[in-house]
Design an enzyme around this catalytic site. Structure first.
Site, PDB file in Angstrom:
ATOM      1  N   THR A  98      17.544 -30.153   8.025  1.00 52.95           N
ATOM      2  CA  THR A  98      17.324 -30.105   6.708  1.00 52.95           C
ATOM      3  C   THR A  98      18.436 -30.042   5.606  1.00 52.95           C
ATOM      4  OG1 THR A  98      15.105 -29.051   7.130  1.00 52.95           O
ATOM      5  CG2 THR A  98      15.676 -29.052   4.956  1.00 52.95           C
ATOM      6  N   LYS A 173      11.133 -33.614   2.924  1.00 51.77           N
ATOM      7  CA  LYS A 173      11.147 -32.222   3.451  1.00 51.77           C
ATOM      8  C   LYS A 173      11.185 -31.083   2.214  1.00 51.77           C
ATOM      9  CE  LYS A 173      11.618 -29.068   6.633  1.00 51.77           C
ATOM     10  NZ  LYS A 173      12.723 -28.926   7.373  1.00 51.77           N
ATOM     11  N   LYS A 241      18.473 -21.525   2.516  1.00 56.16           N
ATOM     12  CA  LYS A 241      19.315 -22.860   2.076  1.00 56.16           C
ATOM     13  C   LYS A 241      18.401 -24.078   1.855  1.00 56.16           C
ATOM     14  CE  LYS A 241      19.891 -25.322   5.351  1.00 56.16           C
ATOM     15  NZ  LYS A 241      19.100 -26.508   6.137  1.00 56.16           N
TER      16      LYS A 241
END
Length: 288
Positions: A98, A173, A241
């Site tokens: 990701t 995502k 993150k």
């Protein structure tokens, strides 16, 4: 594609399970991860160890990468010992980290210059999905390239969807992570409320997990919370993150996401308190 020669970079919580599926289905797999000891169980199952991404990708057909942060992706692809150093015409690169949509586009463009193909294909489903081979995979890049590798991805993915041009997989995502971020707050507040009301929480889950409130997190992570099981299916440090990427992208697009911002703030506090290596279900600790 038949039985492919595959390089797999990054054998963490999810990557190791994916490699097992590839080996089980007869593919030749060479692995690289920064901590060699993490890959030793895979070598025992038939994988080959390489000392760098470039070495792992020599004489291979395609490479999968699943590392931690965008900076890791940059190094794995563009570094002195990165994948682009040993890539050959016709190779396919698939990044399942990701990461940033802009970085996915950069990889795609550079790959085209070298006569190779690249996809961004982040996944959802955590350690359970990786173990069971039921991951949801969101793919960006060329549709023709997607069609070439679909059979291979079906070894470890169940819901594999082409999202559009390079970067689209990463944007999809982000949509996924936004839902999880706010949803995790709801799961934790529900459990905190039920506990305070004197209810038996497993019994509560029997009613609400299959009703309108049902979600993957409620079914799979709430039981872990009840049992004080905070082992990482997905690390808090990596989730923070992801949320930061989504917040940065939303700012670029001129939209405000207050639910995501609240979840980011809460998880950031958990990292400050030393929970970065815990699973995302440890958000419950903010309510204890």
């Amino acid at each position: 594609m038949g039985k492919e020669r595959i390089a797999f970079i990054g054998t963490g919580v999810m990557g190791a399970s994916i490699v097992k599926h590839l080996l089980h289905n007869g593919h030749e797999v060479t692995v690289y991860t920064r901590t060699k000891e993490k890959a030793e169980p895979l070598v025992a199952l038939g994988a080959t160890w390489a000392s760098s991404p470039a070495e792992a990708f020599k004489n291979k057909d395609l490479a999968f990468t699943m590392v931690g942060y965008p900076s890791d992706v940059e190094e794995v692809y563009f570094g002195d010992n990165g994948l682009f150093q040993s890539a050959e015409t016709g190779n396919i690169l698939i990044d399942m980290t990701t990461s940033e949509p802009t970085l996915a586009k950069k990889i795609f463009t550079h790959a085209q210059m070298l006569g190779i193909e690249a996809l961004d294909a982040p996944v959802s489903g955590g350690d359970i999905g990786a173990q069971n081979g039921t991951l949801s995979i969101m793919v960006g890049g060329s549709k023709a390239t997607f069609d070439k590798v679909l059979a291979v991805m079906k070894h470890f993915g169940e819901n594999i969807v082409y999202q559009g041009e390079a970067g689209a997989g990463q944007h999809a995502k982000m949509c996924n992570q936004i839902v999880i971020a706010s949803g995790m707050i709801g799961v934790c507040e529900s459990l905190a409320y039920g506990l305070k009301a004197g209810l038996d929480l497993p019994t509560v889950l029997q009613s609400i997990a299959s009703g309108a409130a049902g979600s993957w997190s409620l079914s799979n992570l709430a039981p872990r919370m009840i049992n004080d099981d905070y082992a990482p299916g997905f690390y808090i440090k990596h989730f923070v993150k992801d949320m930061k990427i989504a917040l940065d992208e939303s700012k670029k697009m001129g939209i405000s996401l207050p639910g995501l911002a609240l979840a980011y703030e809460m998880y950031e506090k958990l990292i400050e308190e030393g929970y970065g290596e815990y699973g995302t279900q440890a958000l419950l600790k903010a309510y204890q």
